[in-house]
Design an enzyme around this catalytic site. Structure first.
Site, mmCIF file in Angstrom:
data_model
loop_
_atom_site.group_PDB
_atom_site.id
_atom_site.type_symbol
_atom_site.label_atom_id
_atom_site.label_comp_id
_atom_site.label_asym_id
_atom_site.label_seq_id
_atom_site.Cartn_x
_atom_site.Cartn_y
_atom_site.Cartn_z
ATOM 1 N N THR A 536 38.345 39.919 34.288
ATOM 2 C CA THR A 536 38.765 40.907 33.300
ATOM 3 C C THR A 536 37.751 42.036 33.293
ATOM 4 O OG1 THR A 536 39.974 39.366 31.942
ATOM 5 C CG2 THR A 536 39.232 41.353 30.844
ATOM 6 N N PHE A 538 36.229 45.132 31.358
ATOM 7 C CA PHE A 538 36.046 45.654 30.003
ATOM 8 C C PHE A 538 35.458 47.058 30.105
ATOM 9 C CE2 PHE A 538 35.935 41.123 29.488
ATOM 10 C CZ PHE A 538 36.484 40.879 28.231
#
Ligand code: PEP
Ligand code: MN
Length: 651
Positions: A536, A538
């Protein structure tokens, strides 16, 4: 011996224990750990542990069985993190020290500092007193070299590391050097170790040419017992029968040391292999094996280097290697240390993150959406090396509001997942709030675990809670248990919290392993995600203008296009004409304007720009140029730069 103190020990008892130990000729160090406070006592004469055990306030006494005491894991459970003027070695980070073998002249070290800093090194190396095999070889510039090294380090905000070969040189090094290096040839120069240790400054202790790990730790013990707490062990290759490389790099020393000692471990592949092209692969291997950092020889013109030219990287090689390390680090749960230059009065960046206000140091606050143990919290701890205060909030908008109203200096927002795609809500948020900007980025590997209360097993589980993404990303594992019910929650951390509160061994949560201790759960199975290549990304946001991004290589913008045929096509052409390499294009509907879209574009450094320091300027210029061309074409409307920042590529 290690004396574990009672949790609520009275001050008088503590003092009494200390006095007792010191009277028995032991040196006492108080160490406050996460769980316990301990006294670590070492000395030449042994005392009977039973005499200590009976003192009021003593919980238990653990004798240290190893010959080295202060260096041993028994002495200190938590890893030591050495802080060198804000640059940390140890913890979650990979810290890269680079520079030439020797300082040769002012220009050469200034140029070296520029090149290594641009590529991401956070500390500068350079020898001023060279322990050369031949007395006829270049011996270093001595005190003048030390001063040049400092000047170059200061010019680029890099602390400096320099080898000390004789205690005689301490006066001329003291005011200039941040980390003393004890070279391989001096590892067992005990008089030197004692004098350098007594300075109380950080020391890089190289492994001796033919030293065993135990001998090396005994040398570290000399430094520690003489007064410094900050010893960094550096594996630099050992002598073996192999002649293909200068030495043999003993990478197995890293995991071996990890269990024997709390001290940080870095690797010097340059002196180990001695051949330039073999250095980058061994750097990557060292990171993969768990090294806390690297020390690498880089020279602006290795072919004319006065020492160790053959093993010194060309700056372009170093730059490429740093990019590779950025890719590798998240896979092994680490973040590469970065420099960042603060704007006056604002927060400091990634290498040093406490800001002084009102005379007290307070940790930087970074907001995120989710509960304790959420992946965003993990991203913050990685990015800030556990030093920022992660502020849990209920949703993404609250994170932005907290940044805007000053409750948090920055916020960590997920923007895309490698399996599930974009987090649209945050794209919309970035467009909506025009006084925030992107100042950085963190990519973490998502590893899901199945967590449950104590006593539960895979056989007792009947229901699994998680965020929809957590459930989807583990559906292959879940398919093995067709009778389990899947229940969606707002986040993976709220799933863990729910399982904790229900205290029911038929329930499990899919969440990060880090959530287990927070919610008093146990890991029934780790690594249950379908694909290990699950990341992921960010973005780190801050109020516009609060942080300067050092060495940016990436920009994000949003724009709309005119409502006319071919407008998007022409707009994309303008990016190309200005050398902007679009890496992502995303569109989102404009609220209240059906069938009109705002486009998000990510772009990497313009082609042909090798130095990331000038990349930010180039991106800005290219965007300005694009906007100028657009005035005639009129295809792009409303461009806003969301941020120009540093990005680590993940492939
Ligand atoms: C050096 O780092 O320049 C050096 C001489 O290293 P070692 O002591 O490991 O040979
Ligand atoms: Mn060298």
């Amino acid at each position: 011996m290690v004396i574990v103190l009672d949790k609520n020990i009275r001050n008088e008892d503590k003092q009494r224990i200390k006095t007792f130990l010191e009277k028995n000729s032991l040196r006492v160090n108080e160490i406050t750990g996460e769980e316990d406070t301990i006294f670590a006592a070492v000395g030449k004469v042994g005392i009977d542990p039973r005499d200590v055990e009976i003192l009021p306030g003593v919980h238990s006494v653990i004798p240290i069985t190893k010959a080295y005491k202060m260096a041993s894991r028994e002495f200190k459970k938590d890893n030591t993190v050495v802080n060198i003027r804000g640059v940390k070695i140890g913890g979650n980070r990979v810290t890269v020290i680079a520079g030439p073998c020797a300082v040769e002249n002012r220009e050469q070290i200034m140029e070296s500092a520029a090149r290594v800093a641009e590529s991401g090194a956070v500390m500068l190396r350079g020898g001023a007193y060279k322990p050369r095999t031949s007395p006829y070889a270049f011996q270093g510039l001595g005190a003048e070299g030390v001063r040049f090294l400092r000047e170059a380090g200061d010019a680029w905000g890099l602390p400096v590391a320099c080898e000390i070969v004789s205690a005689e040189h301490i006066p001329e090094m003291l005011d200039y050097i941040d980390v003393y290096q004890i070279g391989a040839r001096n590892m067992q120069n005990f008089e030197l170790l004692k004098k350098v240790g007594a300075l109380g400054k950080p020391v890089i202790l190289k492994r001796g040419l033919s030293a065993t790990i135990e001998e090396w730790l005994m040398a570290a013990e000399y430094l520690l017992s003489s007064g410094t707490e900050d010893v960094i062990l550096c594996e630099r290759g050992i002598r073996t029968y192999e002649k293909a490389t200068r030495n043999t790099l003993d990478l197995s020393a890293i995991p071996v040391l990890r269990s024997l000692t709390h001290l940080p471990i870095i690797v010097d592949p340059s002196h180990a292999v001695g051949i330039r092209d073999k250095v980058p692969p061994m750097c990557l291997a060292a990171v993969a094996a768990g090294a806390d950092g690297l020390i690498v020889e880089v020279h602006p013109t290795p072919d004319t280097a006065l020492s160790d030219g053959a093993q010194s990287l060309y700056p372009v090689q170093f730059e490429k290697m740093m990019r590779d390390i950025e890719v590798l680090a998240p896979v092994v749960g680490r973040e590469v240390s970065h420099r960042s230059i603060p704007r006056a009065g604002s927060i400091r960046g990634t290498t040093s993150i406490t800001r002084k206000s009102g005379g007290t140091d307070t940790p930087l606050v970074c907001a995120y959406s989710g509960g304790r143990g959420a992946y965003a919290e993990q991203a913050i701890h990685r990015y800030y090396d556990d030093e920022a205060e992660a502020l849990p909030l209920n949703n993404f908008r609250e994170v932005i509001r907290a940044v805007l109203d000053g409750r948090a200096e920055c916020g960590m927002l997920p923007i895309e997942n490698s399996l599930a795609g974009s987090v649209y809500e945050n794209y919309d948020n970035l467009a909506r709030y025009d006084d925030i900007e992107i100042v950085g980025e963190a990519t973490i590997r998502i590893e899901h675990s199945l967590l449950a209360v104590k006593g539960a097993t895979l056989d007792t589980i009947t229901s699994v809670y998680s965020h929809s993404q957590g459930l989807a990303q583990c559906d292959e594992f879940l398919a093995r248990y067709p009778n389990w019910k899947h229940i969606e929650t707002n986040s993976t951390s709220s799933a863990a919290k729910l399982v904790e509160s229900e205290k029911d061994p038929t329930r499990a949560a899919i969440a990060s392993d880090l959530a287990a201790p927070i919610y008093h759960l146990e890991t029934l199975k780790a690594g249950i995600e379908n694909s290990p290549r699950n990341y992921t990304r960010f973005v780190l946001i801050a109020r516009t203008g609060e942080i300067i991004c050092e060495a940016p290589n990436h920009a994000s913008i949003i724009f709309t296009v005119a409502n006319q045929p071919g407008a998007l096509h022409s707009a994309l052409g303008l990016f190309m004409k200005n050398g902007l390499n679009l890496t992502k294009l995303e569109s989102r509907p404009i609220q209240g304007e059906p069938w009109r879209y705002v486009f998000y574009a990510n772009m990497s450094l313009p082609e042909g720009v090798s130095s990331s320091v000038v990349a930010g300027e180039r991106i800005r210029n290219a965007l300005a140029e694009m906007q100028k061309m657009n005035q005639d074409a009129g295809v792009i409307q409303g461009v806003r730069i969301l941020g120009i920042y540093s990005v680590k590529e993940i492939s």
